[in-house]
Scaffold this active site. Structure first.
Site, PDB file in Angstrom:
ATOM      1  N   SER A 149       2.541   3.565   4.508  1.00 49.60           N
ATOM      2  CA  SER A 149       2.896   3.341   5.740  1.00 49.60           C
ATOM      3  C   SER A 149       4.061   4.537   6.207  1.00 49.60           C
ATOM      4  CB  SER A 149       2.828   2.107   6.710  1.00 49.60           C
ATOM      5  OG  SER A 149       3.982   1.207   5.033  1.00 49.60           O
ATOM      6  N   HIS A 191      -2.127  -1.492   4.757  1.00 48.56           N
ATOM      7  CA  HIS A 191      -2.379  -2.051   3.765  1.00 48.56           C
ATOM      8  C   HIS A 191      -4.097  -3.245   3.245  1.00 48.56           C
ATOM      9  CE1 HIS A 191       1.829  -1.551   2.694  1.00 48.56           C
ATOM     10  NE2 HIS A 191       1.318  -0.726   2.331  1.00 48.56           N
ATOM     11  N   GLN A 244       1.888  -6.422   8.357  1.00 52.40           N
ATOM     12  CA  GLN A 244       1.844  -5.758   7.186  1.00 52.40           C
ATOM     13  C   GLN A 244       2.102  -6.443   5.720  1.00 52.40           C
ATOM     14  OE1 GLN A 244       2.635  -0.938   6.725  1.00 52.40           O
ATOM     15  NE2 GLN A 244       4.355  -2.728   4.532  1.00 52.40           N
ATOM     16  N   GLU A 245       3.063  -8.224   5.558  1.00 50.88           N
ATOM     17  CA  GLU A 245       3.756  -8.508   4.507  1.00 50.88           C
ATOM     18  C   GLU A 245       4.539  -9.739   5.349  1.00 50.88           C
ATOM     19  OE1 GLU A 245       5.598  -5.385   2.141  1.00 50.88           O
ATOM     20  OE2 GLU A 245       5.041  -3.952   2.360  1.00 50.88           O
ATOM     21  N   GLU A 294      -1.090  -4.245  -1.632  1.00 53.30           N
ATOM     22  CA  GLU A 294      -0.509  -4.328  -2.511  1.00 53.30           C
ATOM     23  C   GLU A 294      -0.856  -5.934  -4.064  1.00 53.30           C
ATOM     24  OE1 GLU A 294       3.126  -4.417  -0.793  1.00 53.30           O
ATOM     25  OE2 GLU A 294       3.263  -2.285  -0.323  1.00 53.30           O
ATOM     26  N   ASP A 331       7.608  -8.416   6.417  1.00 52.76           N
ATOM     27  CA  ASP A 331       7.746  -6.661   6.166  1.00 52.76           C
ATOM     28  C   ASP A 331       6.507  -6.909   7.716  1.00 52.76           C
ATOM     29  OD1 ASP A 331       7.886  -4.163   6.615  1.00 52.76           O
ATOM     30  OD2 ASP A 331       7.118  -3.788   4.917  1.00 52.76           O
ATOM     31  N   GLU A 339      11.302  -7.593   8.030  1.00 51.51           N
ATOM     32  CA  GLU A 339      12.093  -6.306   7.843  1.00 51.51           C
ATOM     33  C   GLU A 339      11.385  -5.402   8.718  1.00 51.51           C
ATOM     34  OE1 GLU A 339      10.571  -5.097   3.592  1.00 51.51           O
ATOM     35  OE2 GLU A 339       9.742  -2.746   4.563  1.00 51.51           O
ATOM     36  N   ASP A 374      13.875  -0.024   7.237  1.00 47.98           N
ATOM     37  CA  ASP A 374      12.925   0.877   6.291  1.00 47.98           C
ATOM     38  C   ASP A 374      12.567   2.461   6.819  1.00 47.98           C
ATOM     39  OD1 ASP A 374      11.180   1.816   4.584  1.00 47.98           O
ATOM     40  OD2 ASP A 374       9.105   0.816   4.376  1.00 47.98           O
ATOM     41  N   LYS A 430      14.168   2.666  -1.358  1.00 45.84           N
ATOM     42  CA  LYS A 430      12.536   3.300  -2.010  1.00 45.84           C
ATOM     43  C   LYS A 430      12.997   4.610  -2.280  1.00 45.84           C
ATOM     44  CE  LYS A 430       9.198   1.333   1.660  1.00 45.84           C
ATOM     45  NZ  LYS A 430       8.205   1.964   2.303  1.00 45.84           N
ATOM     46  N   HIS A 439       8.986  -0.776  -4.095  1.00 49.70           N
ATOM     47  CA  HIS A 439       7.652  -0.174  -4.821  1.00 49.70           C
ATOM     48  C   HIS A 439       7.760   0.204  -3.550  1.00 49.70           C
ATOM     49  CE1 HIS A 439       5.052  -3.078  -3.874  1.00 49.70           C
ATOM     50  NE2 HIS A 439       6.016  -3.570  -2.393  1.00 49.70           N
ATOM     51  N   ARG A 440       5.833   1.651  -3.587  1.00 47.27           N
ATOM     52  CA  ARG A 440       6.011   1.532  -2.555  1.00 47.27           C
ATOM     53  C   ARG A 440       4.260   1.318  -2.252  1.00 47.27           C
ATOM     54  NH1 ARG A 440       7.836   5.582   0.364  1.00 47.27           N
ATOM     55  NH2 ARG A 440       6.887   4.811   2.051  1.00 47.27           N
ATOM     56  N   SER A 441       3.698   1.279  -1.755  1.00 49.86           N
ATOM     57  CA  SER A 441       2.208   0.318  -1.911  1.00 49.86           C
ATOM     58  C   SER A 441       1.105   1.525  -2.601  1.00 49.86           C
ATOM     59  CB  SER A 441       0.990   0.839  -0.308  1.00 49.86           C
ATOM     60  OG  SER A 441       1.422   1.677   0.660  1.00 49.86           O
ATOM     61  N   LYS A 448      10.939  -6.268  -3.824  1.00 51.48           N
ATOM     62  CA  LYS A 448       9.583  -6.965  -3.508  1.00 51.48           C
ATOM     63  C   LYS A 448       8.921  -5.303  -4.496  1.00 51.48           C
ATOM     64  CE  LYS A 448       9.068  -3.950   0.910  1.00 51.48           C
ATOM     65  NZ  LYS A 448       8.291  -3.898   2.146  1.00 51.48           N
TER      66      LYS A 448
HETATM   67  P1  PGA Z   1       4.368   1.198   2.496  1.00 53.89           P
HETATM   68  O1  PGA Z   1       4.887   0.301   2.693  1.00 53.89           O
HETATM   69  O2  PGA Z   1       5.165   2.078   0.794  1.00 53.89           O
HETATM   70  O3  PGA Z   1       2.990   1.888   2.451  1.00 53.89           O
HETATM   71  O4  PGA Z   1       4.954   2.794   3.300  1.00 53.89           O
HETATM   72  C1  PGA Z   1       5.403  -0.831   2.093  1.00 53.89           C
HETATM   73  C2  PGA Z   1       6.509  -0.583   2.873  1.00 53.89           C
HETATM   74  O5  PGA Z   1       6.464  -0.160   3.974  1.00 53.89           O
HETATM   75  O6  PGA Z   1       7.895  -1.578   2.593  1.00 53.89           O
HETATM   76 ZN    ZN Z   2       8.527  -1.607   4.646  1.00 53.16          ZN
END
Ligand code: PGA
Ligand code: ZN
Length: 423
Positions: free
Chosen positions: A40, A153, A161-162, A203, A240, A281, A308, A333, A361-363, A384
């Protein structure tokens, strides 16, 4: 000084190619760093260079970026001191010469930048967190454990998403991780009992289809209690939303309905009234600056609002966010911006302006653990890096366990102090 640099292609946690870079110094010090990859991704991130050759890895090969390391970067950096991180990263920016790092590729640049830092730490005989953070680096971050995955994800119908749990009440990082892992296992039982899927998202969190997004918080609350902890005291929540993913033409398509920024903000206000949420987020899209300003004015006094996709770890976009008061925290990131120096600059800018930072991190991840050290080095108090399961996620948490051991009595767990006081 740097004697050699070499890149190779490896696979990330989604089975896609990524870059690993090795650096050798004249004194024999040797290091390795690997580059993560998002799904994402924000539109304003530095460019991740892919080969776009459909006959290899569905176009996701990174041979061009690797060639850029081995043919364009090495000769320029050999002979430089590995400890001159700023000069080295500046040299990378100069070779690239583009605003979005599209010439060398941010993936090529980041691999080199991080591997150089690791080699310098090795040469100085210091742990990475100490080399980057100095003698006062001693704060272990709160792990934001992503135990229920949705959005881009997961294959479920969950828009957010999270869903993360933050064991703020634990006395140490190690205990926080235990509380998180026990809750993760409890959540699996809760889902099973309800006949919901216990399959995992990218994740490592569970990825069930649910009636509504808020159901996730109810399920997690049940799991926290079943594990013997108290929601709101021992463990709090963070989200998130990754709202850019469901935003187009000025509207948010959420739970099958068209919603405005105001609708979304009211929804969040209601959610934080019902659950101990300390952080949200990307509640709105990466282009909805006015919405972010409104969100921050309304809810920024109660919770952490993290940019983000909005900031993409970019000091210029963060500066705009600070000036507009469009959020009150920065997601960090390393591969969004592409060098260690710029990452540290973004964190410093955030901290100087009263913004909190969450290392991330990243996904798509690898076994590289650099961000664990960065979390301690910057003293940011939050990280995270996914669920307490699957090695590409756990590698970072495990590295933090090692750092906590190494710091011994000097270690301090950030705990609830990492966040604004909730509610
Ligand atoms: P991504 O997701 O690594 O797929 O961008 C992580 C996030 O959105 O924080
Ligand atoms: Zn994010």
């Amino acid at each position: 000084s740097i004697e050699n640099i070499a890149a190779r292609q490896i696979l990330d946690s989604r089975g896609n190619p990524t870059i690993e870079v090795e650096v050798l110094l004249e004194d024999g010090s040797h290091s390795r760093a690997a580059v993560p990859s998002g799904a994402s991704t924000g539109a304003f991130e530095a460019l991740e260079l892919r080969d776009e050759d459909p006959s290899r890895y569905l176009g996701k090969g990174v041979q061009t970026a690797i060639d850029n390391v081995n043919e364009r970067i090495v000769d320029e950096l050999v002979g430089m001191e590995a400890s001159e991180q700023r000069l080295i990263d500046q040299r990378l920016l100069d070779i690239d010469g583009t605003p979005d790092k599209s010439s060398l590729g941010a993936n090529a640049m980041l691999g080199v930048s991080l591997a150089v830092a690791r080699a310098a730490a090795e040469s100085a005989d210091l742990p990475l967190f100490r080399y980057i953070g100095g003698p006062n680096a001693h704060v272990l971050p709160v792990p934001m454990l992503n135990i229920l995955n949705g959005g881009a994800h997961a294959d479920s119908n969950v828009d957010i998403q999270e869903f993360m749990i933050a064991p703020v009440g634990a006395p140490t990082f190690a205990e926080a991780l235990r509380w998180g892992a026990e809750t993760y296992h409890a959540l699996k039982s809760v889902l099973k009992k309800k006949g919901l899927s216990t399959g995992l998202g990218d994740e490592g969190g569970f990825a069930p289809s649910l009636g509504a997004n808020a159901d996730a918080l109810e399920l997690i609350t049940t799991a926290i209690e079943a594990a013997g902890f108290q929601p709101g005291r021992d463990i709090v929540f963070a989200l998130d939303v990754a709202a850019t993913e469901f935003h187009s033409d000025g509207t948010y398509t959420f739970e099958g309905e068209k919603k405005s920024a105001e609708d979304m903000i009211s929804y969040y206000a209601e959610m934080i009234g019902q659950h101990p949420i300390v952080s949200i987020e990307d509640p709105l899209s990466e282009n909805d600056w006015d919405g972010w300003v409104e969100m921050t004015a309304e809810l920024g006094g109660k919770i952490q609002i993290v940019g983000d996709d909005l900031f993409v770890t970019n000091p210029e976009r963060l500066r705009r966010g600070v000036d507009m008061q469009a959020a009150n925290a920065l997601l960090v990131k390393v591969n969004q911006i592409g060098t260690l120096t710029e990452t540290l600059d973004a964190v410093e800018l955030a901290h100087r302006n009263g913004f909190r930072c969450m290392m991330s991190h990243r996904s798509g991840e690898t076994e590289d653990t650099t961000i664990a050290d960065l979390a301690v080095a910057t003293g940011c108090g939050q990280i995270k890096t996914g669920a307490p399961a699957r090695s590409e996620r756990v590698a970072k948490y495990n590295q933090l366990l090692r750092i906590e051991d190494e710091l011994d009595d000097a270690a301090r767990y950030a705990g609830a102090g990492a966040f604004p006081k909730y509610r």
